[in-house]
Design a protein around this motif. Structure first.
Motif, short mmCIF file in Angstrom:
data_model
loop_
_atom_site.label_atom_id
_atom_site.label_comp_id
_atom_site.label_asym_id
_atom_site.label_seq_id
_atom_site.Cartn_x
_atom_site.Cartn_y
_atom_site.Cartn_z
N ASN A 1 45.75 32.69 36.72
CA ASN A 1 44.89 34.08 36.58
C ASN A 1 45.69 34.82 35.31
N THR A 2 44.76 35.71 34.90
CA THR A 2 45.05 36.52 33.71
C THR A 2 45.52 37.67 33.75
N SER A 3 46.03 37.87 35.13
CA SER A 3 46.61 39.32 35.17
C SER A 3 47.86 39.57 34.43
N ASP B 1 39.33 37.46 43.50
CA ASP B 1 40.57 37.47 43.55
C ASP B 1 41.07 37.36 45.06
N ASN C 1 43.17 39.20 28.74
CA ASN C 1 42.63 38.29 30.10
C ASN C 1 42.31 37.10 29.58
N ASP D 1 38.35 42.49 32.88
CA ASP D 1 39.00 42.35 33.85
C ASP D 1 39.95 41.09 34.08
N PRO D 2 40.97 41.06 34.73
CA PRO D 2 41.69 39.86 35.13
C PRO D 2 40.76 38.63 35.87
N SER D 3 40.90 37.60 35.39
CA SER D 3 39.96 36.04 35.97
C SER D 3 40.86 35.31 36.76
#
Length: 409
Positions: free
Chosen positions: A224-226, A263, A231, A171-173
């Motif tokens: 962020n890694t979005s 988030d 990710n 998941d994004p971090s």
């Protein structure tokens, strides 16, 4: 634990720049901006096994000096989503510490609760905040850059210090960063002697030639890694280090602290950063205020400033010798060569040192900033003293003699 200076700075500035997770700005009129007693929360719970800390204070009027207004006598605790309670007690005015060391757990959610006036006053709560999993830091890197400077009217050369995160995530971090750096400074002509009033020269043991200067980050740094494959965060810029900051540096170290946040926390800090950037200086006139994750249970109309952050922490330190920064940097470092030329010294006798030496408590002269770096005995009772500017012989002009416990030579 060092909190971001924007958050723990003057409460009046907080009034200008705090933001909500949803990004909604609250328009305020002039009358509101003169209100003196808004509750301000500075709190962070981490996965480090340590005594956790919460700070409570009141805001101060915008036109008044920067005076802290701590809140004493509050009842403070953190509630875990499994029903566990973490109690705090006041250690000093406005600073509340957990009764025992505590280590938060990834995947759990935590809520800050406090009541003013020892349980007889208003009750305040944060929303439940999820503790994210820690993410490792794979590398701290650096690269040369030549950037335009609005203050100098041209370009400024220096180094971008950046990091790469480690393991992949499904998941994004979301991350917030702080850094602290240390410059090792070695005096080119360390003073081997000191002069005491009268015709005496005493040895310095050991010779104080090496000092250390520390600097700390004072702005919000987020990533962020979005939308990033795997990710993982790459080349996250943390610190631009101008070449002239390295002029006197012999060895350099930087430690990065990475806070893995959820988030909602990221949205809050990102809005805070955007709000500050779009509104100019913190000292410029702002149009309103945006809120964090805290509210008053007793009065739904009361505005509460600050944010309760829950985050896992990863630290990474790296050391550099200056020649590791490459010829583009080393060719621009002047070091001590400009102010400490080999030919620039004064020779005199011990009985004449009061004219040059600032250690003398009585005679302080215009050209006093000199120190003995060499002394030779001679048939005369005074010998010959060789003096250089204090800036060339005393590293204490630039830092502290005490070596940090983490330092590796």
């Amino acid at each position: 634990m060092r909190k971001t200076k924007i958050i723990e700075g003057r409460a009046a500035l907080l009034l200008w720049c705090l933001v909500t997770c949803s990004g909604c700005a609250v328009e305020l009129d002039k009358g509101f901006l003169s209100y003196e007693k808004l509750v301000v929360v500075d709190g962070i719970l981490t996965d480090e096994n340590k005594t956790q800390e919460i700070k409570l204070s009141y805001s101060t009027p915008i036109n008044e000096p920067d005076i802290k207004a701590p809140i004493s006598g509050a009842q403070v605790w953190i509630e875990v989503d499994n029903g566990e309670i973490i109690d705090f007690e006041e250690d000093r005015e406005g600073v509340y510490l957990s009764l025992e060391p505590y280590q938060a757990i990834a995947g759990a959610s935590y809520k800050l609760i406090f009541v003013l006036d020892a349980g007889n006053g208003s009750r305040y709560e944060s929303s439940y905040e999820l503790m994210s999993k820690p993410t490792s830091i794979e590398e701290i890197g650096q690269r040369y850059a030549n950037l335009p400077s609005s203050t100098l009217g041209g370009n400024i050369s220096g180094l971008w210090i950046f990091i790469d995160t480690g393991e992949l995530s499904s998941d994004p971090s979301f991350f917030r960063y702080e850094w602290n750096e240390t410059h090792q400074i070695v005096a080119p002509y360390p003073t081997k002697y000191y002069w005491k009033r009268g015709a005496k020269s005493n040895d310095r043991v050991p010779v104080p030639d090496t000092c250390y200067r520390e600097n700390f980050s004072n702005s919000l740094i987020l990533s962020n890694t979005s939308g990033i494959s795997g990710n993982r965060a790459f080349d996250v810029p943390l610190r631009f280090l101008p070449v002239d900051n390295l002029d006197l540096t012999n060895r350099y170290s930087i430690e990065v602290t990475q806070y893995s946040i959820n988030d909602k926390s990221y949205a809050y800090y990102n809005k805070l950063r955007e709000f500050n950037e779009s509104s100019g200086s913190l000292f410029d006139k702002q149009q309103g205020i945006v809120l964090g994750n805290l509210s008053s249970v007793s009065d739904e109309n009361e505005i509460v400033l600050g944010y309760f952050e829950v985050s896992s922490v990863t630290r990474f330190r790296k050391f550099y010798n200056i020649d590791e920064f490459g010829v583009e940097v080393t060719s621009q470092i002047s070091g001590f060569s400009q102010q400490c030329k080999a030919s620039d010294f004064i020779s005199t006798t011990l009985d004449s040192l009061s004219f040059y030496n600032p250690d003398d408590p009585i005679e302080k002269r215009r050209n006093a900033p000199y120190r003995i770096y060499l002394w030779e005995p001679s048939p005369s009772p005074y010998g010959t003293s060789y003096l250089r500017l204090a800036a060339c012989v005393s590293c204490t002009r630039y830092g502290k003699l005490e070596k940090p416990t983490y330092w590796i030579d």
